[in-house]
Design a protein around this motif. Structure first.
Motif, PDB file in Angstrom:
ATOM      1  N   LYS A  31       0.836  -1.200   0.000  1.00  0.00           N
ATOM      2  CA  LYS A  31       0.000   0.000   0.000  1.00  0.00           C
ATOM      3  C   LYS A  31       0.874   1.254   0.000  1.00  0.00           C
ATOM      4  CE  LYS A  31      -4.069  -2.017   0.314  1.00  0.00           C
ATOM      5  NZ  LYS A  31      -3.646  -3.431   0.210  1.00  0.00           N
ATOM      6  N   VAL A  32       0.325   2.308  -0.602  1.00  0.00           N
ATOM      7  CA  VAL A  32       0.984   3.615  -0.630  1.00  0.00           C
ATOM      8  C   VAL A  32       0.131   4.589   0.172  1.00  0.00           C
ATOM      9  CG1 VAL A  32       1.750   5.540  -2.071  1.00  0.00           C
ATOM     10  CG2 VAL A  32       2.036   3.173  -2.872  1.00  0.00           C
ATOM     11  N   ALA A  33       0.755   5.255   1.119  1.00  0.00           N
ATOM     12  CA  ALA A  33       0.059   6.201   1.991  1.00  0.00           C
ATOM     13  C   ALA A  33       0.620   7.594   1.826  1.00  0.00           C
ATOM     14  CB  ALA A  33       0.182   5.766   3.447  1.00  0.00           C
ATOM     15  N   ILE A  44      -9.425   7.057   3.789  1.00  0.00           N
ATOM     16  CA  ILE A  44      -9.160   8.457   4.117  1.00  0.00           C
ATOM     17  C   ILE A  44      -9.393   8.634   5.607  1.00  0.00           C
ATOM     18  CG2 ILE A  44      -9.830  10.855   3.745  1.00  0.00           C
ATOM     19  CD1 ILE A  44     -10.793  10.045   0.938  1.00  0.00           C
ATOM     20  N   VAL A  45      -8.392   9.144   6.295  1.00  0.00           N
ATOM     21  CA  VAL A  45      -8.508   9.447   7.723  1.00  0.00           C
ATOM     22  C   VAL A  45      -8.082  10.897   7.927  1.00  0.00           C
ATOM     23  CG1 VAL A  45      -7.898   8.803  10.073  1.00  0.00           C
ATOM     24  CG2 VAL A  45      -7.907   7.046   8.274  1.00  0.00           C
ATOM     25  N   SER A  46      -8.950  11.674   8.544  1.00  0.00           N
ATOM     26  CA  SER A  46      -8.660  13.093   8.751  1.00  0.00           C
ATOM     27  C   SER A  46      -8.590  13.401  10.242  1.00  0.00           C
ATOM     28  CB  SER A  46      -9.730  13.961   8.093  1.00  0.00           C
ATOM     29  OG  SER A  46      -9.766  13.736   6.691  1.00  0.00           O
ATOM     30  N   LEU A  47      -7.803  14.430  10.556  1.00  0.00           N
ATOM     31  CA  LEU A  47      -7.625  14.844  11.943  1.00  0.00           C
ATOM     32  C   LEU A  47      -8.636  15.918  12.296  1.00  0.00           C
ATOM     33  CD1 LEU A  47      -5.352  13.885  14.022  1.00  0.00           C
ATOM     34  CD2 LEU A  47      -5.074  13.163  11.642  1.00  0.00           C
ATOM     35  N   LEU A  78      -4.921   8.064   2.509  1.00  0.00           N
ATOM     36  CA  LEU A  78      -4.675   9.494   2.711  1.00  0.00           C
ATOM     37  C   LEU A  78      -4.940   9.825   4.167  1.00  0.00           C
ATOM     38  CD1 LEU A  78      -4.298  12.501   1.886  1.00  0.00           C
ATOM     39  CD2 LEU A  78      -6.748  12.516   1.336  1.00  0.00           C
ATOM     40  N   VAL A  79      -3.978  10.443   4.813  1.00  0.00           N
ATOM     41  CA  VAL A  79      -4.158  10.957   6.166  1.00  0.00           C
ATOM     42  C   VAL A  79      -4.051  12.478   6.112  1.00  0.00           C
ATOM     43  CG1 VAL A  79      -3.357  10.943   8.547  1.00  0.00           C
ATOM     44  CG2 VAL A  79      -3.180   8.858   7.157  1.00  0.00           C
ATOM     45  N   ASN A  80      -5.180  13.142   6.344  1.00  0.00           N
ATOM     46  CA  ASN A  80      -5.235  14.609   6.356  1.00  0.00           C
ATOM     47  C   ASN A  80      -4.883  15.100   7.751  1.00  0.00           C
ATOM     48  OD1 ASN A  80      -6.142  15.323   3.672  1.00  0.00           O
ATOM     49  ND2 ASN A  80      -8.123  14.414   4.205  1.00  0.00           N
ATOM     50  N   ASN A  81      -3.623  15.441   7.938  1.00  0.00           N
ATOM     51  CA  ASN A  81      -3.152  15.847   9.258  1.00  0.00           C
ATOM     52  C   ASN A  81      -2.696  17.305   9.320  1.00  0.00           C
ATOM     53  OD1 ASN A  81      -1.830  15.281  12.041  1.00  0.00           O
ATOM     54  ND2 ASN A  81      -0.127  16.009  10.776  1.00  0.00           N
ATOM     55  N   ALA A  82      -2.421  17.938   8.194  1.00  0.00           N
ATOM     56  CA  ALA A  82      -1.883  19.302   8.201  1.00  0.00           C
ATOM     57  C   ALA A  82      -2.799  20.238   8.985  1.00  0.00           C
ATOM     58  CB  ALA A  82      -1.716  19.807   6.773  1.00  0.00           C
ATOM     59  N   GLY A  83      -2.188  21.055   9.833  1.00  0.00           N
ATOM     60  CA  GLY A  83      -3.005  21.980  10.603  1.00  0.00           C
ATOM     61  C   GLY A  83      -2.164  23.045  11.294  1.00  0.00           C
ATOM     62  N   ILE A  84      -2.809  24.152  11.618  1.00  0.00           N
ATOM     63  CA  ILE A  84      -2.180  25.237  12.363  1.00  0.00           C
ATOM     64  C   ILE A  84      -3.181  25.765  13.388  1.00  0.00           C
ATOM     65  CG2 ILE A  84      -0.679  25.953  10.458  1.00  0.00           C
ATOM     66  CD1 ILE A  84      -2.658  28.311   9.994  1.00  0.00           C
ATOM     67  N   THR A  85      -2.683  26.512  14.345  1.00  0.00           N
ATOM     68  CA  THR A  85      -3.549  27.265  15.250  1.00  0.00           C
ATOM     69  C   THR A  85      -3.182  28.745  15.184  1.00  0.00           C
ATOM     70  OG1 THR A  85      -2.018  26.860  17.094  1.00  0.00           O
ATOM     71  CG2 THR A  85      -3.912  25.360  16.879  1.00  0.00           C
ATOM     72  N   ARG A  86      -4.203  29.568  15.382  1.00  0.00           N
ATOM     73  CA  ARG A  86      -4.026  31.014  15.535  1.00  0.00           C
ATOM     74  C   ARG A  86      -5.012  31.435  16.623  1.00  0.00           C
ATOM     75  NH1 ARG A  86      -0.364  29.841  12.800  1.00  0.00           N
ATOM     76  NH2 ARG A  86       0.391  30.741  10.838  1.00  0.00           N
ATOM     77  N   TYR A 121     -10.330  19.154   2.121  1.00  0.00           N
ATOM     78  CA  TYR A 121     -11.099  19.084   0.870  1.00  0.00           C
ATOM     79  C   TYR A 121     -10.168  18.895  -0.320  1.00  0.00           C
ATOM     80  CZ  TYR A 121     -12.883  20.917  -3.491  1.00  0.00           C
ATOM     81  OH  TYR A 121     -13.159  21.067  -4.825  1.00  0.00           O
ATOM     82  N   ASN A 122      -9.127  19.720  -0.410  1.00  0.00           N
ATOM     83  CA  ASN A 122      -8.213  19.630  -1.546  1.00  0.00           C
ATOM     84  C   ASN A 122      -7.625  18.227  -1.680  1.00  0.00           C
ATOM     85  OD1 ASN A 122      -8.565  22.360  -2.131  1.00  0.00           O
ATOM     86  ND2 ASN A 122      -6.731  23.007  -1.032  1.00  0.00           N
ATOM     87  N   CYS A 123      -7.104  17.706  -0.579  1.00  0.00           N
ATOM     88  CA  CYS A 123      -6.423  16.407  -0.635  1.00  0.00           C
ATOM     89  C   CYS A 123      -7.396  15.265  -0.891  1.00  0.00           C
ATOM     90  CB  CYS A 123      -5.645  16.174   0.657  1.00  0.00           C
ATOM     91  SG  CYS A 123      -4.252  17.305   0.871  1.00  0.00           S
ATOM     92  N   ALA A 124      -8.538  15.293  -0.217  1.00  0.00           N
ATOM     93  CA  ALA A 124      -9.529  14.239  -0.443  1.00  0.00           C
ATOM     94  C   ALA A 124     -10.096  14.313  -1.863  1.00  0.00           C
ATOM     95  CB  ALA A 124     -10.652  14.345   0.589  1.00  0.00           C
ATOM     96  N   HIS A 125     -10.280  15.533  -2.361  1.00  0.00           N
ATOM     97  CA  HIS A 125     -10.839  15.712  -3.701  1.00  0.00           C
ATOM     98  C   HIS A 125      -9.910  15.137  -4.761  1.00  0.00           C
ATOM     99  CE1 HIS A 125     -12.354  18.246  -7.183  1.00  0.00           C
ATOM    100  NE2 HIS A 125     -13.475  17.778  -6.665  1.00  0.00           N
ATOM    101  N   VAL A 126      -8.623  15.354  -4.594  1.00  0.00           N
ATOM    102  CA  VAL A 126      -7.658  14.815  -5.553  1.00  0.00           C
ATOM    103  C   VAL A 126      -7.489  13.308  -5.353  1.00  0.00           C
ATOM    104  CG1 VAL A 126      -5.237  14.872  -6.284  1.00  0.00           C
ATOM    105  CG2 VAL A 126      -6.439  17.015  -5.783  1.00  0.00           C
ATOM    106  N   ALA A 127      -7.372  12.877  -4.096  1.00  0.00           N
ATOM    107  CA  ALA A 127      -7.131  11.456  -3.819  1.00  0.00           C
ATOM    108  C   ALA A 127      -8.285  10.581  -4.254  1.00  0.00           C
ATOM    109  CB  ALA A 127      -6.862  11.260  -2.328  1.00  0.00           C
ATOM    110  N   GLN A 128      -9.519  11.049  -4.088  1.00  0.00           N
ATOM    111  CA  GLN A 128     -10.654  10.192  -4.394  1.00  0.00           C
ATOM    112  C   GLN A 128     -10.709   9.796  -5.871  1.00  0.00           C
ATOM    113  OE1 GLN A 128     -13.722  11.092  -6.202  1.00  0.00           O
ATOM    114  NE2 GLN A 128     -12.706  13.002  -6.846  1.00  0.00           N
ATOM    115  N   ALA A 129     -10.160  10.623  -6.735  1.00  0.00           N
ATOM    116  CA  ALA A 129     -10.160  10.267  -8.165  1.00  0.00           C
ATOM    117  C   ALA A 129      -9.329   9.008  -8.398  1.00  0.00           C
ATOM    118  CB  ALA A 129      -9.616  11.433  -8.989  1.00  0.00           C
TER     119      ALA A 129
END
Length: 252
Positions: free
Chosen positions: A7-9, A137-140, A87-95, A119-127
């Motif tokens: 598998k490729v992650a 797909i696992v998101s934080l 796909l693991v959507n982990n990127a994040g920041i706080t302000r 949205y961007n990553c899932a939208h591209v990955a789902q194709a």
């Protein structure tokens, strides 16, 4: 274990913290991991940690808030590693700031990096996933999705992750794609250390205060979140979809 052999992650925001721990865990279990962060140089330390243990990983620089950049980066991943299964959507920041003091730029930045990037990553990955009729797909999300003083922007973004997850599970399920989220509580990372600094506390003291409010009487570690992400990305969770699993030591 070799749950991810073949598998490729892709793991975003994987230069440090939960993202790095997740990339390392998936690689330990056999996945070839695309370690994605804002620059490839930032991601390289995680790649080095994986390859030192005999795993397979490559570093990719990508601004995940830019849809075109995500398309290009994921195309490179598929060309280099052969596919995109997880796909693991982990990127994040706080302000962080109280709402009446929160400038719009800080609202926009947190919503964009924490929610629009998913949205961007899932939208591209789902194709890719729809075509191969397989994907995870696992998101934080975060415990802050339930509301947290000084985090109106972050709470809104992380609540949005839960809604996005539930909806994508409905729409992508017929293509054998599982979509889930995890919602960590207090995890000892650079991000929570920055939160401590914001309120004028040392990271150690801030963690101790959080531990007192947690039934397990301690804060979490990035590896503990990574283990749950790995479960949701594996065939052990093949009939789990549309869920948000809280990882918070029993806190309410």
């Amino acid at each position: 274990m070799t749950r991810f052999a073949g598998k490729v992650a892709v793991v975003t925001g994987a230069a440090q913290g939960i993202g790095a721990a997740t990339a390392e865990r998936l690689a330990e279990e056999g996945a070839a991991v695309a370690v994605v962060d804002l620059t490839a140089e930032r991601a390289q330390a995680t790649v080095d940690a994986i390859t030192a243990k005999g795993g397979t990983a490559r570093a990719y620089g990508c601004d995940v808030a830019d849809h075109d950049a995500v398309e290009a980066a994921f195309a490179r991943v598929v060309a280099d590693l052969g596919a995109l299964h997880i796909l693991v959507n982990n990127a994040g920041i706080t302000r962080d700031n109280l709402f009446f003091r929160m400038p719009k730029d800080d609202w926009d930045a947190v919503i964009t990096v924490n929610l629009t990037s998913a949205y961007n990553c899932a939208h591209v990955a789902q194709a890719y996933m729809v075509q191969q009729k397989y994907g995870k797909i696992v998101s934080l999300s975060s415990r802050s999705a339930l509301g947290n003083r000084g985090q109106a922007n972050y709470a809104a973004a992380k609540a949005g992750i839960q809604g996005l997850t539930a909806t994508l599970a409905i729409e992508l399920g017929p293509y054998n794609i599982n979509v889930n989220a995890v919602a960590p509580g207090y995890i000892a990372t650079a991000m929570t250390a920055a939160t401590a600094e914001r309120v004028g506390a040392r990271a150690e003291d801030h963690q101790a205060m959080a531990a007192e409010r947690t039934p397990l009487r301690r804060v979490g570690r990035p590896e503990e979140v990574a283990s749950v992400v790995a479960f949701l990305a594996s065939e052990d969770a093949s009939y789990v979809s549309g869920q948000t699993l809280y990882i918070n030591g029993g806190a309410r």
